[in-house]
Enzyme design. Structure first.
Site, mmCIF file in Angstrom:
data_model
loop_
_atom_site.group_PDB
_atom_site.id
_atom_site.type_symbol
_atom_site.label_atom_id
_atom_site.label_comp_id
_atom_site.label_asym_id
_atom_site.label_seq_id
_atom_site.Cartn_x
_atom_site.Cartn_y
_atom_site.Cartn_z
ATOM 1 C CG ASP A 1 87.457 50.103 66.705
ATOM 2 O OD1 ASP A 1 87.625 51.372 67.372
ATOM 3 O OD2 ASP A 1 87.941 49.776 65.704
HETATM 4 N N1 URA Z 1 92.854 49.280 65.423
HETATM 5 C C1 URA Z 1 91.361 49.471 64.976
HETATM 6 O O1 URA Z 1 91.228 49.282 63.957
HETATM 7 N N2 URA Z 1 90.705 48.878 66.013
HETATM 8 C C2 URA Z 1 90.743 48.732 67.265
HETATM 9 O O2 URA Z 1 89.859 48.436 68.081
HETATM 10 C C3 URA Z 1 92.092 48.734 67.792
HETATM 11 C C4 URA Z 1 92.990 49.070 66.824
#
Ligand code: URA
Length: 235
Positions: free
Chosen positions: A100
Site C-alpha cells: 500500500d
Molecule cells: N497487507 C496490507 O494490508 N497492506 C500491504 O501493503 C501489504 C499487505
C-alpha cells in the site's frame, strides 16, 4: 511453443494483463498476421506490438526498502512518485505484487515475468512477514482466532505465525509480527479490521528468504545471482 501473452510478458515488455489488452485491441501481429489471444508462438516467430518488434531485455532484479508515500506501480494517474521512479534503470521493471501507499518495507522489482508470476501466484504460498502497529490490544481469544485463521471475503487466511511484540497500555496500541502466504490487496489490514482494529503502521520485513538487512528506507540493491537462483528453486 508458449502462449503469446506469456511470451510478451516474459520479455519484460509489459504485464500479462496488458499483453492481453494489446492482443484484444489487435495491436499485436505474429509473422505479419493479426494475433489472437492464447495463440501459441515459438522463438522463431516475429512478434510486433504497435509495429515495434518485441525484443528480449536483460533480466533485472531489485530489492527495494519501499518508503511510505510511494505507489507500488509503474505509473500513477495522480502523478504520485512510484517505486519504479526510485530505481535508475532503462529496462521495464515493475513491482512483484503490491505494498500500500503508506506501507514500508521489502518490495521486489523485476522485468522477469515468469518469476514474478510464480512468486505472486496464490497457490505457491510464498511467505511474507509484516510488522503491524494497531490501534488496540488483541485479547488472548482474538490471538487464538487469528492464529487459527480467519475467513476474509470467503477465503481463509492462515497466518504462518502471530507474535505480539509490544503493548502500550497507555496509548492502547500494540505491535504484532505476522506471516502470511498470500498476496491479496490490503490483506493484513483486513485481518485486523476483522476484530475492529486499524493498522496505523505497516512494514513488510521479509519476502521468502529475503530480508531488508543492510538497507535503509528508500534504498535498494540488485539481487545476487545466488538469490535469483534460490527464488527460482522455490518452484
Ligand atoms: N497487507 C496490507 O494490508 N497492506 C500491504 O501493503 C501489504 C499487505
Amino acid at each position: 511453443m508458449e502462449r503469446l501473452q506469456k511470451v510478451i510478458a516474459n520479455s519484460g515488455y509489459c504485464s500479462r494483463r496488458k499483453a492481453e489488452e494489446y492482443i484484444a485491441k489487435k495491436q499485436v501481429t505474429v509473422n505479419g498476421e493479426v494475433a489472437t489471444l492464447g495463440m501459441k508462438v515459438s522463438e522463431k516467430d516475429i512478434i510486433l506490438i504497435n509495429q515495434t518488434a518485441l525484443t528480449k531485455e536483460e533480466k533485472e532484479y531489485f530489492l527495494l526498502y519501499k518508503p511510505a508515500n510511494v505507489i507500488s506501480s509503474v505509473k500513477d494517474e495522480k502523478k504520485r512518485p512510484t517505486v519504479v521512479d526510485i530505481i535508475p534503470t532503462k529496462t521495464r521493471i515493475y513491482p512483484v505484487g503490491r505494498l500500500d501507499y503508506n506501507t514500508t518495507g521489502l518490495l521486489l522489482l523485476t522485468n522477469d515475468g515468469e518469476l514474478s508470476n510464480f512468486l505472486t501466484h496464490p497457490k505457491n504460498e510464498i511467505e511474507k512477514t509484516y510488522t503491524a502497529k494497531i490501534n488496540g490490544i488483541l485479547s488472548p481469544s482474538e490471538i487464538m482466532e487469528l492464529k487459527k485463521g480467519i475467513v476474509i471475503e470467503e477465503r481463509k487466511v492462515h497466518p504462518t505465525f502471530v507474535k505480539v511484540k509490544k503493548i502500550n497500555q497507555e496509548h492502547q496500541t500494540s505491535t504484532i509480527t505476522i506471516g502470511i502466504t498470500e498476496g491479496r490487496n490490503h490483506i493484513v489490514k483486513k485481518l485486523f479490521a476483522h476484530f475492529g482494529y486499524k493498522v496505523v503502521k505497516l512494514k513488510r520485513e521479509s519476502y521468502a528468504f529475503l530480508t531488508l538487512e543492510g538497507l535503509k528506507e528508500g534504498e535498494f540493491r540488485p539481487l545476487t545471482r545466488k538469490e535469483i537462483k534460490k527464488l527460482y528453486s522455490l518452484r
